[in-house]
Design a protein around this motif. Structure first.
Motif, PDB file in Angstrom:
ATOM      1  N   PRO A 157       0.641  -0.793   0.476  1.00 18.24           N
ATOM      2  CA  PRO A 157       0.073  -0.155   0.124  1.00 18.24           C
ATOM      3  C   PRO A 157       0.721   1.247  -0.265  1.00 18.24           C
ATOM      4  O   PRO A 157       1.686   1.526   0.512  1.00 18.24           O
ATOM      5  N   SER A 158       0.020   2.523  -0.664  1.00 14.38           N
ATOM      6  CA  SER A 158       1.316   3.759  -0.601  1.00 14.38           C
ATOM      7  C   SER A 158       1.535   4.035   0.652  1.00 14.38           C
ATOM      8  O   SER A 158       2.641   4.653   0.752  1.00 14.38           O
ATOM      9  N   ALA A 159       0.638   4.181   1.574  1.00 12.87           N
ATOM     10  CA  ALA A 159       0.780   4.951   3.232  1.00 12.87           C
ATOM     11  C   ALA A 159       2.581   3.757   3.640  1.00 12.87           C
ATOM     12  O   ALA A 159       3.102   4.713   4.478  1.00 12.87           O
ATOM     13  N   LEU A 160       2.458   2.677   3.135  1.00 10.23           N
ATOM     14  CA  LEU A 160       3.374   2.060   4.204  1.00 10.23           C
ATOM     15  C   LEU A 160       4.092   2.089   3.346  1.00 10.23           C
ATOM     16  O   LEU A 160       5.668   2.487   3.445  1.00 10.23           O
ATOM     17  N   THR A 161       4.545   2.465   1.731  1.00  5.09           N
ATOM     18  CA  THR A 161       5.587   2.208   0.252  1.00  5.09           C
ATOM     19  C   THR A 161       6.255   4.162   1.536  1.00  5.09           C
ATOM     20  O   THR A 161       7.592   4.464   1.334  1.00  5.09           O
ATOM     21  N   ASP A 162       5.527   4.920   1.695  1.00  7.37           N
ATOM     22  CA  ASP A 162       5.862   5.911   2.359  1.00  7.37           C
ATOM     23  C   ASP A 162       6.460   5.655   3.005  1.00  7.37           C
ATOM     24  O   ASP A 162       8.246   6.730   3.298  1.00  7.37           O
ATOM     25  N   VAL A 163       6.400   5.005   4.301  1.00  6.65           N
ATOM     26  CA  VAL A 163       6.653   5.563   5.130  1.00  6.65           C
ATOM     27  C   VAL A 163       8.647   4.327   5.343  1.00  6.65           C
ATOM     28  O   VAL A 163       9.548   4.930   5.605  1.00  6.65           O
ATOM     29  N   ILE A 164       7.960   3.638   4.606  1.00  6.24           N
ATOM     30  CA  ILE A 164       9.703   2.974   3.659  1.00  6.24           C
ATOM     31  C   ILE A 164      11.059   4.143   2.647  1.00  6.24           C
ATOM     32  O   ILE A 164      11.665   3.678   2.884  1.00  6.24           O
TER      33      ILE A 164
END
Length: 115
Positions: free
Chosen positions: A108-115
């Motif tokens: 999900p985009s929210a998770l990739t943003d964190v990474i």
């Protein structure tokens, strides 16, 4: 890629990781970035801050150490895409493309943003 399918044209996407080329040459990147930075209005520079500039340049130098110099990984993908009877839809060249970018694309985009 999908738009060309209706015309009978098969398109393969080649997604390389970071490779040592003139495009990724740190000296050129720094020069271009600093030139652009100097042209920015003072208000914009103040919004980003001098720390942003310093951190960006440090990160750029660190990334350079991880660039792959073996361009045959990319050219082999190109050759296969051009000469294969059934070329793949996507090719990923380099360990970073295979181990980092492909798995990230499924998250999900929210998770990739964190990474």
């Amino acid at each position: 890629r999908l738009e060309m399918r209706n015309f009978g044209v098969k398109v393969s996407v080649i997604e390389p990781g970071y490779f040592k080329t003139m495009i990724t040459n740190v000296e050129n990147l720094e020069k271009n970035f600093l030139s652009t930075w100097e042209k920015l209005p003072e208000e914009t520079k103040a919004s980003y801050g001098e720390n942003y500039l310093k951190e960006f340049l440090v990160t750029l130098r660190k990334m350079q150490k991880k660039y792959n110099s073996n361009l045959t990984l990319v050219t082999d993908c190109m050759e296969h895409a051009l000469t294969s009877r059934f070329p793949r839809t996507r090719y990923s060249a380099g360990w970073d493309a295979k181990l980092l970018y492909i798995p990230l694309s499924y998250l999900p985009s929210a998770l990739t943003d964190v990474i």
